[in-house]
Design a protein around this motif. Structure first.
Motif, PDB file in Angstrom:
ATOM      1  N   GLY A   1       0.817  -1.197   0.000  1.00  0.00           N
ATOM      2  CA  GLY A   1       0.000   0.000   0.000  1.00  0.00           C
ATOM      3  C   GLY A   1       0.857   1.256   0.000  1.00  0.00           C
ATOM      4  O   GLY A   1       2.068   1.216   0.259  1.00  0.00           O
ATOM      5  N   SER A   2       0.226   2.377  -0.299  1.00  0.00           N
ATOM      6  CA  SER A   2       0.964   3.640  -0.332  1.00  0.00           C
ATOM      7  C   SER A   2       1.236   4.144   1.083  1.00  0.00           C
ATOM      8  O   SER A   2       0.499   3.841   2.023  1.00  0.00           O
ATOM      9  CB  SER A   2       0.176   4.693  -1.109  1.00  0.00           C
ATOM     10  OG  SER A   2      -1.027   5.018  -0.432  1.00  0.00           O
ATOM     11  N   ILE A   3       2.312   4.896   1.221  1.00  0.00           N
ATOM     12  CA  ILE A   3       2.647   5.580   2.466  1.00  0.00           C
ATOM     13  C   ILE A   3       2.863   7.042   2.104  1.00  0.00           C
ATOM     14  O   ILE A   3       3.824   7.385   1.414  1.00  0.00           O
ATOM     15  CB  ILE A   3       3.914   5.003   3.127  1.00  0.00           C
ATOM     16  CG1 ILE A   3       3.706   3.533   3.492  1.00  0.00           C
ATOM     17  CG2 ILE A   3       4.288   5.821   4.373  1.00  0.00           C
ATOM     18  CD1 ILE A   3       4.974   2.840   3.985  1.00  0.00           C
ATOM     19  N   ASP A   4       1.960   7.907   2.545  1.00  0.00           N
ATOM     20  CA  ASP A   4       2.037   9.330   2.234  1.00  0.00           C
ATOM     21  C   ASP A   4       2.432  10.100   3.487  1.00  0.00           C
ATOM     22  O   ASP A   4       1.795   9.958   4.535  1.00  0.00           O
ATOM     23  CB  ASP A   4       0.700   9.843   1.709  1.00  0.00           C
ATOM     24  CG  ASP A   4       0.324   9.232   0.372  1.00  0.00           C
ATOM     25  OD1 ASP A   4       1.250   8.826  -0.364  1.00  0.00           O
ATOM     26  OD2 ASP A   4      -0.877   9.135   0.080  1.00  0.00           O
ATOM     27  N   ILE A   5       3.476  10.892   3.368  1.00  0.00           N
ATOM     28  CA  ILE A   5       3.973  11.675   4.499  1.00  0.00           C
ATOM     29  C   ILE A   5       3.930  13.148   4.132  1.00  0.00           C
ATOM     30  O   ILE A   5       4.423  13.556   3.084  1.00  0.00           O
ATOM     31  CB  ILE A   5       5.408  11.251   4.883  1.00  0.00           C
ATOM     32  CG1 ILE A   5       5.430   9.768   5.293  1.00  0.00           C
ATOM     33  CG2 ILE A   5       5.943  12.132   6.020  1.00  0.00           C
ATOM     34  CD1 ILE A   5       6.817   9.243   5.617  1.00  0.00           C
TER      35      ILE A   5
END
Length: 249
Positions: free
Chosen positions: A48-52
């Motif tokens: 899955g994506s990890i958005d910071i």
């Protein structure tokens, strides 16, 4: 999945237009197209994506790539590597506002977690989404108040290392309107001897992500269960990152 719409409304107000900062991507967020999670346990499913979103300027040396790697490893340890997750690194003002809007507490705190799935079979086991669509394979969002964490690190260092008289430090902590007890340091308490803000943030992510999969610490039994799980995850995380933060048997 009513929590989806509640969370999406919150995300729209807090995340829309923010800059995504990760090891590979800088871009403008467009909702809700950022949700690209996959059903776990399916062969060939991508992570899955990890958005910071780094909204703070207090700790300019903060290694975003390391934070992203930490989230990825925690997500794998707790069994949801294909689910999306996001993190805002923020300051006191935005944290206090969000804490008040979502919990009625008019002060900043170290970390807030906004769980996407409102159905939990048991702590650590999310119910399968009602609909098999990418948007629902999401753990949720977290916010960390970086300057708040930095203050807590310094207070713990002073208290534990006797930089001031122990009674003086304890009195100052009690008088601090921001201080809300041991929950500022995770339920296990192991991070109270970690004085580096970046390392403390990595450990706070363990605490925050356990909330995203249904752990809590309101009741005594739930508290004990979360302490045990938090320390298990920290122990495994240390091995994976070749870190030596704390001694957990």
């Amino acid at each position: 999945m009513n929590n989806y719409f509640t969370r999406l409304a919150f995300a729209t107000s807090r995340f829309s237009g923010k800059k995504i900062v990760s090891s590979t991507t800088i871009g403008t967020l467009q909702l809700p197209s950022r949700l690209f999670g996959s059903k776990r346990g399916t062969p060939g499913s991508p992570p899955g994506s990890i958005d910071i979103y780094n909204e703070q300027n207090t700790l300019s040396s903060l290694d975003i790539d390391k934070i992203k790697l930490t989230i990825s490893e925690i997500r794998d340890i707790i069994g949801y590597p294909t689910y999306d997750v996001s993190l805002i690194l923020t300051d006191d003002e935005e944290m206090q506002q969000t804490n008040y809007e979502t919990r009625g507490v008019n002060r900043p705190t170290d970390i807030l977690s906004f769980q996407f799935q409102d159905l939990v079979d048991e702590p650590g086991i999310l119910a399968e989404p009602d609909f098999d669509i990418p948007e629902y394979y999401n753990l949720g969002d977290m916010m960390i108040d970086v300057p708040y964490v930095m203050r807590r690190c310094e207070e713990d260092r002073e208290f534990n290392e006797g930089v001031e008289g122990e009674d003086d430090v304890e009195h100052e902590v009690e008088e601090d309107e921001d201080y809300v007890g041991d929950d500022d340091r995770g339920v296990s308490g192991v991070m109270s001897t970690i004085y580096d803000p970046e390392q403390r943030i990595q450990l706070l992510l363990v605490h925050g992500m356990l909330h995203l999969v249904g752990y809590d610490h309101i009741e005594d039994a739930d508290y004990e269960l979360m302490v045990l799980k938090e320390e298990q995850v920290i122990k495994e995380l240390q091995k994976r990152l070749n870190a030596d933060w704390c001694d957990i048997e």
